[in-house]
Design a protein around this motif. Sequence first.
Motif, mmCIF file in Angstrom:
data_model
loop_
_atom_site.group_PDB
_atom_site.id
_atom_site.type_symbol
_atom_site.label_atom_id
_atom_site.label_comp_id
_atom_site.label_asym_id
_atom_site.label_seq_id
_atom_site.Cartn_x
_atom_site.Cartn_y
_atom_site.Cartn_z
ATOM 1 N N TRP A 1 0.841 3.972 -2.905
ATOM 2 C CA TRP A 1 0.442 5.346 -2.613
ATOM 3 C C TRP A 1 1.511 6.335 -3.081
ATOM 4 O O TRP A 1 1.213 7.370 -3.673
ATOM 5 N N ARG A 2 2.775 5.992 -2.863
ATOM 6 C CA ARG A 2 3.859 6.892 -3.300
ATOM 7 C C ARG A 2 3.909 6.989 -4.825
ATOM 8 O O ARG A 2 4.207 8.043 -5.377
ATOM 9 N N MET B 1 3.300 9.648 10.497
ATOM 10 C CA MET B 1 3.781 8.844 11.618
ATOM 11 C C MET B 1 3.429 9.504 12.957
ATOM 12 O O MET B 1 2.940 8.854 13.873
ATOM 13 N N GLN C 1 -7.334 -1.862 -7.402
ATOM 14 C CA GLN C 1 -7.603 -0.459 -7.079
ATOM 15 C C GLN C 1 -6.571 0.483 -7.695
ATOM 16 O O GLN C 1 -6.884 1.613 -8.045
ATOM 17 N N ALA D 1 1.270 9.296 -5.653
ATOM 18 C CA ALA D 1 1.607 10.654 -5.202
ATOM 19 C C ALA D 1 2.806 11.208 -5.963
ATOM 20 O O ALA D 1 3.306 12.287 -5.628
ATOM 21 N N TRP E 1 -5.767 3.195 6.860
ATOM 22 C CA TRP E 1 -5.064 1.900 6.795
ATOM 23 C C TRP E 1 -4.879 1.317 8.193
ATOM 24 O O TRP E 1 -5.052 0.120 8.407
ATOM 25 N N LEU F 1 0.832 -1.205 0.000
ATOM 26 C CA LEU F 1 0.000 0.000 0.000
ATOM 27 C C LEU F 1 0.865 1.254 0.000
ATOM 28 O O LEU F 1 0.583 2.224 -0.713
ATOM 29 N N ASP F 2 1.907 1.216 0.790
ATOM 30 C CA ASP F 2 2.768 2.390 0.893
ATOM 31 C C ASP F 2 3.446 2.687 -0.450
ATOM 32 O O ASP F 2 3.505 3.842 -0.886
ATOM 33 N N LYS G 1 6.511 -2.503 11.222
ATOM 34 C CA LYS G 1 5.828 -2.278 9.951
ATOM 35 C C LYS G 1 6.063 -0.855 9.440
ATOM 36 O O LYS G 1 6.245 -0.640 8.242
ATOM 37 N N ASP G 2 6.041 0.106 10.342
ATOM 38 C CA ASP G 2 6.303 1.490 9.925
ATOM 39 C C ASP G 2 7.737 1.660 9.429
ATOM 40 O O ASP G 2 7.987 2.337 8.440
ATOM 41 N N ARG H 1 8.110 -0.022 5.855
ATOM 42 C CA ARG H 1 7.634 0.686 4.674
ATOM 43 C C ARG H 1 8.445 1.941 4.393
ATOM 44 O O ARG H 1 8.682 2.275 3.230
ATOM 45 N N MET H 2 8.910 2.616 5.448
ATOM 46 C CA MET H 2 9.739 3.810 5.236
ATOM 47 C C MET H 2 11.066 3.434 4.573
ATOM 48 O O MET H 2 11.507 4.061 3.627
ATOM 49 N N GLU I 1 5.849 10.296 -5.982
ATOM 50 C CA GLU I 1 7.148 10.277 -5.303
ATOM 51 C C GLU I 1 8.135 9.373 -6.031
ATOM 52 O O GLU I 1 9.334 9.493 -5.842
ATOM 53 N N ARG J 1 13.141 4.530 -3.936
ATOM 54 C CA ARG J 1 13.295 5.859 -4.531
ATOM 55 C C ARG J 1 14.753 6.121 -4.917
ATOM 56 O O ARG J 1 15.033 6.638 -6.003
ATOM 57 N N ARG K 1 12.293 4.394 0.793
ATOM 58 C CA ARG K 1 13.490 5.211 0.539
ATOM 59 C C ARG K 1 14.458 4.494 -0.388
ATOM 60 O O ARG K 1 15.051 5.095 -1.278
#
Lengths: 285, 285, 285, 285
Positions: A108-109, D260, A135, A112, D108, A104-105, A255-256, A259-260, A114, A267, A264
């Motif tokens: 979404w980027r 976050m 989706q 967006a 989410w 999802l992350d 999890k946070d 995804r970060m 990114e 990217r 990164r």
Amino acid sequence: MTSPTATLLVSCPDRRGLVATIANFIYSHNGNIIHADHHTDFAAGLFLTRIEWQLDGFDLPREAIASTFKETIADPLDANWQLHFSDTIPRLSIWVSRQDHCLLDLLWRQKAKEFHSSIPLIISNHPDLEEIAQQFGADFHYFPITKDNKVTQEAKQLELLKQYNIDVVVLAKYMQVLTADFVQKFPTVINIHHSFLPAFAGAKPYHQAYKRGVKIIGATAHYVTADLDAGPIIEQDVVRVSHRDEVTDLIRKGKDLERMVLARAVRLHLQNRVLVYGDRTVVFG
Amino acid sequence: MTSPTATLLVSCPDRRGLVATIANFIYSHNGNIIHADHHTDFAAGLFLTRIEWQLDGFDLPREAIASTFKETIADPLDANWQLHFSDTIPRLSIWVSRQDHCLLDLLWRQKAKEFHSSIPLIISNHPDLEEIAQQFGADFHYFPITKDNKVTQEAKQLELLKQYNIDVVVLAKYMQVLTADFVQKFPTVINIHHSFLPAFAGAKPYHQAYKRGVKIIGATAHYVTADLDAGPIIEQDVVRVSHRDEVTDLIRKGKDLERMVLARAVRLHLQNRVLVYGDRTVVFG
Amino acid sequence: MTSPTATLLVSCPDRRGLVATIANFIYSHNGNIIHADHHTDFAAGLFLTRIEWQLDGFDLPREAIASTFKETIADPLDANWQLHFSDTIPRLSIWVSRQDHCLLDLLWRQKAKEFHSSIPLIISNHPDLEEIAQQFGADFHYFPITKDNKVTQEAKQLELLKQYNIDVVVLAKYMQVLTADFVQKFPTVINIHHSFLPAFAGAKPYHQAYKRGVKIIGATAHYVTADLDAGPIIEQDVVRVSHRDEVTDLIRKGKDLERMVLARAVRLHLQNRVLVYGDRTVVFG
Amino acid sequence: MTSPTATLLVSCPDRRGLVATIANFIYSHNGNIIHADHHTDFAAGLFLTRIEWQLDGFDLPREAIASTFKETIADPLDANWQLHFSDTIPRLSIWVSRQDHCLLDLLWRQKAKEFHSSIPLIISNHPDLEEIAQQFGADFHYFPITKDNKVTQEAKQLELLKQYNIDVVVLAKYMQVLTADFVQKFPTVINIHHSFLPAFAGAKPYHQAYKRGVKIIGATAHYVTADLDAGPIIEQDVVRVSHRDEVTDLIRKGKDLERMVLARAVRLHLQNRVLVYGDRTVVFG
């Protein structure tokens, strides 16, 4: 900066005049450098550089750049090099299992803007996340994996990557190990490992971390190599934990991180800022 | 808060009424609690608590507190416990080899009154840092260590710890492994390991980290156990590194980490904020 | 890398060919570049670069480098520039009041060879830290400051800086504001402010931070300008705090931040890695 | 821990026996405390506590807990207090403008069961994000805001909050300032401010941060008060930036921080871990 750009990633044995030589190659053809970063690994005797310039006004036809660079610069310097054009959009395939947070992350980027990419293909060994793929307008292919069918399934997966012209595979919590053979045939694979590698390599790193009683947990994005969890590291990050955190809390906090860190790394890769040499990376900031 | 305080660290099998039971013990003797923190490790079925109260007005004579608590509370609850008085100043011995950064940092903090301790004794396997000990008014004892003499030297070191009434040994870059026998005889030893344990356990962690190409390095303060680098972790911290950092840079950056992490761990220990159970710690914030 | 090096810091209006032009200047004189980093501030239309090369084998005599670079490169490009030689050791003067933590930290790093500098002169508006200066072999000059005598004292301080050939002044918790006139006459002054600027500019930042109930505090190292607390920022860092931390805890935690941040800023400055333009900096990593 | 729990948040003037008094209240009714944390703000002379216990076996009927606690404990102690039951699910309303990152992140997490809440209502001053609301099964109400209609629109918004039985409003990049009157009528509002408050309060903080040349940017989640950007802070976090980062990069990096920090603040609030007193918070970890 609406002009398309070209980016060279170069590594070669260190010697006098390399910055000048490469910058002159661009300048002599009237290129306007907008980013140049160099690094010398003195221990390895290697010079590594990333150089990006605008193609507007550059007086080499685009299709001649690679061959000219090769002949006049790269071959004499015994260099490894890649050439990328900013208007060639890399095509990603995201591989998942059942967990959706990294997928999802990333999607979404992508939406967006990114990421400088397209994401036409999602592959999974479980059917669960098909709806998310839909989706976001990506095709979803389901390949159940067992010990017995892994090799044949990987053959089909490789076929699909070819068919979709995929440039990069991103393992976004794909809970399967790729075979060495697969990695050899498709070497550009980014993985997120849910630990601060090399701590807690292998299975269930959050359980291992809890058991060890660490005060900080981490996540690591790396290129996949045949040697599990040992590939060149692109990015890592950490978060503090305490005795209050149970395994489920480590998983949630992790999890946070995952995804970060994965986002990164993806990217940086898409911006051609990561240069692998040996089992290390230079990340041009 | 000029009143001296008493602090209880307690762990016992979890059951109903523990907070009330222990708080009542204090309150029923007219104690004023100034810090109380509790933790339940549900997996282990353990209740762990730290409770600190002012002794002014407390109606148990100081010498009766331990025995009363033991009889009426601890024994019935099958509890492990420690009792500390704030006006009993813990006595530290710092052990070093040749590197001075952790030693100096600890001595500065002692002088700056960040630590609730005295530091009468410095022990080293090298003579280099004697002058620093003298500047800060601590006795310095030099014990060269070889494979052959380690056991006999440790016996003398233990004798010295006894003679100086030492409560805690702090290994501040003491580049020797203590024997299991020593640790059994003197179990309160804090060590600083220059990696983000369990990554890069063992020798030369910065060289290992450089070789692995990590993007973050760390340091770990832990209690020493017979199992090298596996003792209960008190505190960890990390710092970002990049391809620009050579081994010497990792060492330099690591030195700052080491002294910060070790100092925080020592301070937490001196404030009786660390409760060890199994190979884990609860750090009461 | 025992060869001495030269370092150029250059900023000039952006145009085509700057990397090549400057690299060629080095290469055409047979210089071996060991570090080159460039940045373009597109908003400001500025190109900024740091380039460092070995002097061994460089075929311009050292005393001719500046004038040759000026005539052939800098003037035509309308560039601001500085030239530094690695075997010219910058001379620091550290200014303090009563707090010793930053001073001790800087002196320890000087002794540990983390800094490429000498520190011959310590100035204070209080006599307290003279003994520390003596221990580290630096001269100590005491200038009590009042509203009435500040201007005359600053004149004497400037005289002293001249006499000691000081290149950089480091305000290491010097709790006095320098006059605009002083800063104009001696512009290379690094200050440590004990807040995450621009939050809590002015006096008693830790008290302000406590009052505001922030969850993170910081420290900021910056060049001093006539406009108090508004000079170009070199380095910042932060640490988490909680409701448990009283003002004295913020001060204690802040001291560690202050010395780390100030030390990093001083080191970056001494390595000629900081290029100021307008009220901003480029820090070449 | 499948038993429902009750949680008390209490603040009262500090005095002897508070831990015991409150713990006894639970224990005397046969409650099993699973979390208890206390804090004394000595400067303010306040005792603050959070205590959570299992309702299974608790011998007060649920509807009698509040009144019994009020009469026997709270009123005699002159305490402020709240009582929450874990099986009463708080109802959130998320307010947005055009940016979707915080909204999506919150939704989410709601779906991933990280939040103990329901999110039935999304309000916006722009129609853009209606589709996202629909995907997650929340009602979407569009209230265009102008200077002239703000008061009448707020009246309708308040009506809607009442109608949906909303407990908490979360401003997830809602780019409108609420009136003091609104905040008085509906005081439980969490906002995310895209700076490290109090730095860069007000409009366009990333532009301000870029202009100031800071090396770190932050985000702040706080309760909304009549005084803009000055409400009690729940959570903050920061990320490093460099001269390479343009305003668009600060915005992009900031978006990750914002989601976050806001998510952590919402979770802490939903777990009843935040106790506001004056313009400060205690966050029980």
